[in-house]
Scaffold this motif. Structure first.
Motif, PDB file in Angstrom:
ATOM      1  N   LEU A 118      30.287   8.569 -26.538  1.00  0.00           N
ATOM      2  CA  LEU A 118      30.381   8.311 -25.100  1.00  0.00           C
ATOM      3  C   LEU A 118      31.725   7.671 -24.759  1.00  0.00           C
ATOM      4  CD1 LEU A 118      26.806   6.781 -24.641  1.00  0.00           C
ATOM      5  CD2 LEU A 118      27.535   9.077 -23.951  1.00  0.00           C
ATOM      6  N   PRO A 119      32.839   8.310 -25.089  1.00  0.00           N
ATOM      7  CA  PRO A 119      34.136   7.662 -24.861  1.00  0.00           C
ATOM      8  C   PRO A 119      34.458   7.432 -23.392  1.00  0.00           C
ATOM      9  CG  PRO A 119      34.447   9.969 -25.436  1.00  0.00           C
ATOM     10  CD  PRO A 119      32.998   9.666 -25.657  1.00  0.00           C
ATOM     11  N   ALA A 120      33.897   8.237 -22.493  1.00  0.00           N
ATOM     12  CA  ALA A 120      34.213   8.109 -21.070  1.00  0.00           C
ATOM     13  C   ALA A 120      33.159   7.327 -20.302  1.00  0.00           C
ATOM     14  CB  ALA A 120      34.375   9.501 -20.450  1.00  0.00           C
ATOM     15  N   THR A 121      32.175   6.790 -20.999  1.00  0.00           N
ATOM     16  CA  THR A 121      31.100   6.035 -20.354  1.00  0.00           C
ATOM     17  C   THR A 121      31.034   4.640 -20.945  1.00  0.00           C
ATOM     18  OG1 THR A 121      29.797   8.049 -19.992  1.00  0.00           O
ATOM     19  CG2 THR A 121      28.623   5.946 -19.876  1.00  0.00           C
ATOM     20  N   PRO A 122      31.235   3.591 -20.155  1.00  0.00           N
ATOM     21  CA  PRO A 122      31.081   2.235 -20.694  1.00  0.00           C
ATOM     22  C   PRO A 122      29.665   2.030 -21.220  1.00  0.00           C
ATOM     23  CG  PRO A 122      32.133   2.177 -18.533  1.00  0.00           C
ATOM     24  CD  PRO A 122      31.624   3.579 -18.731  1.00  0.00           C
ATOM     25  N   ALA A 123      29.560   1.551 -22.461  1.00  0.00           N
ATOM     26  CA  ALA A 123      28.260   1.381 -23.082  1.00  0.00           C
ATOM     27  C   ALA A 123      28.253   0.104 -23.906  1.00  0.00           C
ATOM     28  CB  ALA A 123      27.923   2.580 -23.971  1.00  0.00           C
ATOM     29  N   VAL A 124      27.131  -0.604 -23.873  1.00  0.00           N
ATOM     30  CA  VAL A 124      26.967  -1.843 -24.627  1.00  0.00           C
ATOM     31  C   VAL A 124      25.528  -1.930 -25.109  1.00  0.00           C
ATOM     32  CG1 VAL A 124      26.477  -3.128 -22.505  1.00  0.00           C
ATOM     33  CG2 VAL A 124      27.211  -4.370 -24.549  1.00  0.00           C
ATOM     34  N   VAL A 125      25.336  -2.459 -26.309  1.00  0.00           N
ATOM     35  CA  VAL A 125      23.998  -2.680 -26.853  1.00  0.00           C
ATOM     36  C   VAL A 125      23.801  -4.178 -27.031  1.00  0.00           C
ATOM     37  CG1 VAL A 125      22.404  -2.266 -28.768  1.00  0.00           C
ATOM     38  CG2 VAL A 125      23.970  -0.456 -28.034  1.00  0.00           C
ATOM     39  N   ALA A 141      36.166  -3.030 -22.364  1.00  0.00           N
ATOM     40  CA  ALA A 141      37.198  -3.183 -21.337  1.00  0.00           C
ATOM     41  C   ALA A 141      36.588  -3.472 -19.970  1.00  0.00           C
ATOM     42  CB  ALA A 141      38.069  -1.932 -21.276  1.00  0.00           C
ATOM     43  N   LEU A 142      35.438  -2.864 -19.685  1.00  0.00           N
ATOM     44  CA  LEU A 142      34.800  -3.071 -18.390  1.00  0.00           C
ATOM     45  C   LEU A 142      34.206  -4.461 -18.271  1.00  0.00           C
ATOM     46  CD1 LEU A 142      33.775  -1.850 -15.663  1.00  0.00           C
ATOM     47  CD2 LEU A 142      31.659  -1.290 -16.892  1.00  0.00           C
ATOM     48  N   LEU A 143      33.481  -4.901 -19.295  1.00  0.00           N
ATOM     49  CA  LEU A 143      32.689  -6.118 -19.178  1.00  0.00           C
ATOM     50  C   LEU A 143      33.399  -7.373 -19.646  1.00  0.00           C
ATOM     51  CD1 LEU A 143      29.250  -4.773 -20.428  1.00  0.00           C
ATOM     52  CD2 LEU A 143      29.968  -5.134 -18.064  1.00  0.00           C
ATOM     53  N   ALA A 144      34.256  -7.253 -20.634  1.00  0.00           N
ATOM     54  CA  ALA A 144      34.812  -8.475 -21.237  1.00  0.00           C
ATOM     55  C   ALA A 144      36.133  -8.218 -21.929  1.00  0.00           C
ATOM     56  CB  ALA A 144      33.800  -9.062 -22.226  1.00  0.00           C
ATOM     57  N   GLY A 145      37.044  -7.584 -21.236  1.00  0.00           N
ATOM     58  CA  GLY A 145      38.332  -7.302 -21.838  1.00  0.00           C
ATOM     59  C   GLY A 145      39.134  -8.545 -22.179  1.00  0.00           C
ATOM     60  N   HIS A 146      38.745  -9.699 -21.623  1.00  0.00           N
ATOM     61  CA  HIS A 146      39.480 -10.945 -21.875  1.00  0.00           C
ATOM     62  C   HIS A 146      39.029 -11.643 -23.149  1.00  0.00           C
ATOM     63  CE1 HIS A 146      35.757 -12.135 -19.925  1.00  0.00           C
ATOM     64  NE2 HIS A 146      35.942 -13.384 -20.309  1.00  0.00           N
ATOM     65  N   VAL A 147      37.998 -11.121 -23.830  1.00  0.00           N
ATOM     66  CA  VAL A 147      37.543 -11.710 -25.095  1.00  0.00           C
ATOM     67  C   VAL A 147      37.752 -10.680 -26.201  1.00  0.00           C
ATOM     68  CG1 VAL A 147      35.823 -13.100 -23.896  1.00  0.00           C
ATOM     69  CG2 VAL A 147      35.151 -10.924 -24.904  1.00  0.00           C
ATOM     70  N   PRO A 148      37.859 -11.122 -27.465  1.00  0.00           N
ATOM     71  CA  PRO A 148      38.043 -10.168 -28.567  1.00  0.00           C
ATOM     72  C   PRO A 148      36.911  -9.151 -28.616  1.00  0.00           C
ATOM     73  CG  PRO A 148      38.452 -12.407 -29.312  1.00  0.00           C
ATOM     74  CD  PRO A 148      37.882 -12.521 -27.932  1.00  0.00           C
ATOM     75  N   ALA A 149      37.263  -7.919 -28.921  1.00  0.00           N
ATOM     76  CA  ALA A 149      36.242  -6.875 -28.991  1.00  0.00           C
ATOM     77  C   ALA A 149      35.280  -7.114 -30.146  1.00  0.00           C
ATOM     78  CB  ALA A 149      36.902  -5.503 -29.145  1.00  0.00           C
ATOM     79  N   ASP A 150      35.772  -7.706 -31.233  1.00  0.00           N
ATOM     80  CA  ASP A 150      34.924  -8.029 -32.367  1.00  0.00           C
ATOM     81  C   ASP A 150      34.912  -9.534 -32.531  1.00  0.00           C
ATOM     82  OD1 ASP A 150      33.277  -7.751 -34.484  1.00  0.00           O
ATOM     83  OD2 ASP A 150      34.740  -6.860 -35.842  1.00  0.00           O
ATOM     84  N   ALA A 151      33.946 -10.045 -33.242  1.00  0.00           N
ATOM     85  CA  ALA A 151      33.840 -11.480 -33.476  1.00  0.00           C
ATOM     86  C   ALA A 151      33.674 -11.700 -34.971  1.00  0.00           C
ATOM     87  CB  ALA A 151      32.658 -12.068 -32.712  1.00  0.00           C
ATOM     88  N   PRO A 152      34.147 -12.820 -35.493  1.00  0.00           N
ATOM     89  CA  PRO A 152      34.122 -13.007 -36.941  1.00  0.00           C
ATOM     90  C   PRO A 152      32.735 -13.145 -37.544  1.00  0.00           C
ATOM     91  CG  PRO A 152      34.839 -15.012 -35.834  1.00  0.00           C
ATOM     92  CD  PRO A 152      34.800 -13.932 -34.800  1.00  0.00           C
ATOM     93  N   ALA A 270      34.975   6.680  -9.767  1.00  0.00           N
ATOM     94  CA  ALA A 270      35.221   7.464 -10.975  1.00  0.00           C
ATOM     95  C   ALA A 270      36.695   7.452 -11.337  1.00  0.00           C
ATOM     96  CB  ALA A 270      34.719   8.891 -10.785  1.00  0.00           C
ATOM     97  N   ASP A 271      37.555   7.503 -10.328  1.00  0.00           N
ATOM     98  CA  ASP A 271      38.998   7.437 -10.588  1.00  0.00           C
ATOM     99  C   ASP A 271      39.367   6.098 -11.212  1.00  0.00           C
ATOM    100  OD1 ASP A 271      39.247   9.970  -9.490  1.00  0.00           O
ATOM    101  OD2 ASP A 271      39.835   9.235  -7.512  1.00  0.00           O
ATOM    102  N   ALA A 272      38.794   5.017 -10.690  1.00  0.00           N
ATOM    103  CA  ALA A 272      39.090   3.696 -11.230  1.00  0.00           C
ATOM    104  C   ALA A 272      38.596   3.574 -12.668  1.00  0.00           C
ATOM    105  CB  ALA A 272      38.446   2.614 -10.357  1.00  0.00           C
ATOM    106  N   LEU A 273      37.420   4.142 -12.945  1.00  0.00           N
ATOM    107  CA  LEU A 273      36.882   4.085 -14.293  1.00  0.00           C
ATOM    108  C   LEU A 273      37.742   4.911 -15.250  1.00  0.00           C
ATOM    109  CD1 LEU A 273      34.484   2.728 -15.663  1.00  0.00           C
ATOM    110  CD2 LEU A 273      33.155   4.810 -15.274  1.00  0.00           C
TER     111      LEU A 273
END
Length: 308
Positions: A118-125, A141-152, A270-273
């Protein structure tokens, strides 16, 4: 902190009795002055066909369970909606002392593949505590681009409820923050009823109650509602305002949920996304879905000692 003890059934019953006005219940105002706007205990008992003494025991925690017939009668008398009725059933179910079952804290391979597809659809589990177990690059990027994508490790795993109430950047994302916040508190209440012995969930609720007056006020109201679909009004720091449909799907067996966000084709949303999606594309490695690690520092140290 205890999430759901012997008196939580009573607490929920009291909150709904105090919410229901005599007029809504079909009861006349009567000749005596009322100290509270809701139903009196004896009025609810009569409507439900139970004794006032029995209802008193339920509300005071002397009886932690009730039969399905009594629960259904109370739900009808209190004018509960289906979500509240089911929550009442959960609270009234017998609590047998069982060993807590280990719950999956990682994504199944099929779910990881789904995120990658789902590369074009924001998805989170997320799990029942709203811990983020994984997201694809666009979801991050949509929900929390200001925090690291992964966590230790699990101690630093992103938690959507914590960010919603304690992270001003994430809170600012939601133009409809009060509605989103109420749904989140409701989800935690229902999770607490399903998992009364979950110490991590209890710590999360305790932290949010202390740190966020908004959370404490909403938690005390005991909101219960289902929200598998909503239109989220967002104000994203990179691409501006968007209205995105938010679908929430429950994954089987694991008490995990998949959240998806999408916009109507051809719309400015859709353009913004699509613009946000392009910002995640330059680095090929970032196209892989990110699964939040559950490895702790102690486990890391133990592994190192074993290999020396």
């Amino acid at each position: 902190m205890t999430l759901h003890g012997a008196n939580d059934l009573g607490g929920f019953l009291r909150s709904r009795r105090e919410r229901l006005t005599p007029a809504a219940a079909g009861i006349g105002a009567g000749s005596t002055a009322r100290r509270v706007p809701g139903l009196r205990r004896e009025e609810l008992a009569e409507l439900a066909g139970v004794s006032t003494g029995y209802l008193t025991r339920l509300e005071q925690g002397a009886s932690a369970t009730a039969s399905p017939a009594v629960i259904d009668a109370l739900a009808a008398a209190l004018r509960l909606d289906p979500a509240e009725h089911e929550h009442l059933r959960t609270l009234a179910a017998p609590r047998r002392p069982v060993r807590p079952r280990a719950r999956r804290t990682r994504l199944r391979p099929a779910v990881r593949d789904l995120l990658a597809a789902l590369p074009a659809t924001p998805a989170v589990v997320i799990d029942h505590r709203t811990d983020v177990l994984g997201w694809n690059p666009l979801g991050h990027a949509l929900l929390a681009g200001h925090v690291p994508a992964d966590a230790p490790d699990a101690r630093h795993r992103p938690n959507l409820a914590r960010m919603l109430f304690l992270d001003p950047h994430h809170r600012a994302l939601y133009r409809d923050w009060p509605a989103k916040a109420l749904v989140t508190v409701s989800a935690l209440h229902q999770a607490a009823a399903r998992h009364p012995g979950d110490a991590d969930l209890a710590r999360l609720v305790g932290e949010l109650t202390v740190e966020s007056p908004d959370f404490a006020r909403m938690w005390a109201r005991r909101p219960v509602r289902t929200c598998a679909y909503a239109v989220r009004e967002l104000d994203h720091p990179q691409v501006g305002r968007m209205s995105l449909a938010n679908e929430t799907l429950t994954l089987p067996d694991d008490d995990q949920q998949l959240g998806l966000y999408h916009a109507r084709a051809g719309s400015p949303d859709a353009d913004a996304l699509a613009l946000l999606a392009r910002s995640t594309a330059p680095v090929p490695s970032r196209r892989k879905p990110v699964e939040i690690s559950t490895q702790t520092s102690a486990q890391t140290s133990a592994r190192k000692e074993h290999t020396v």
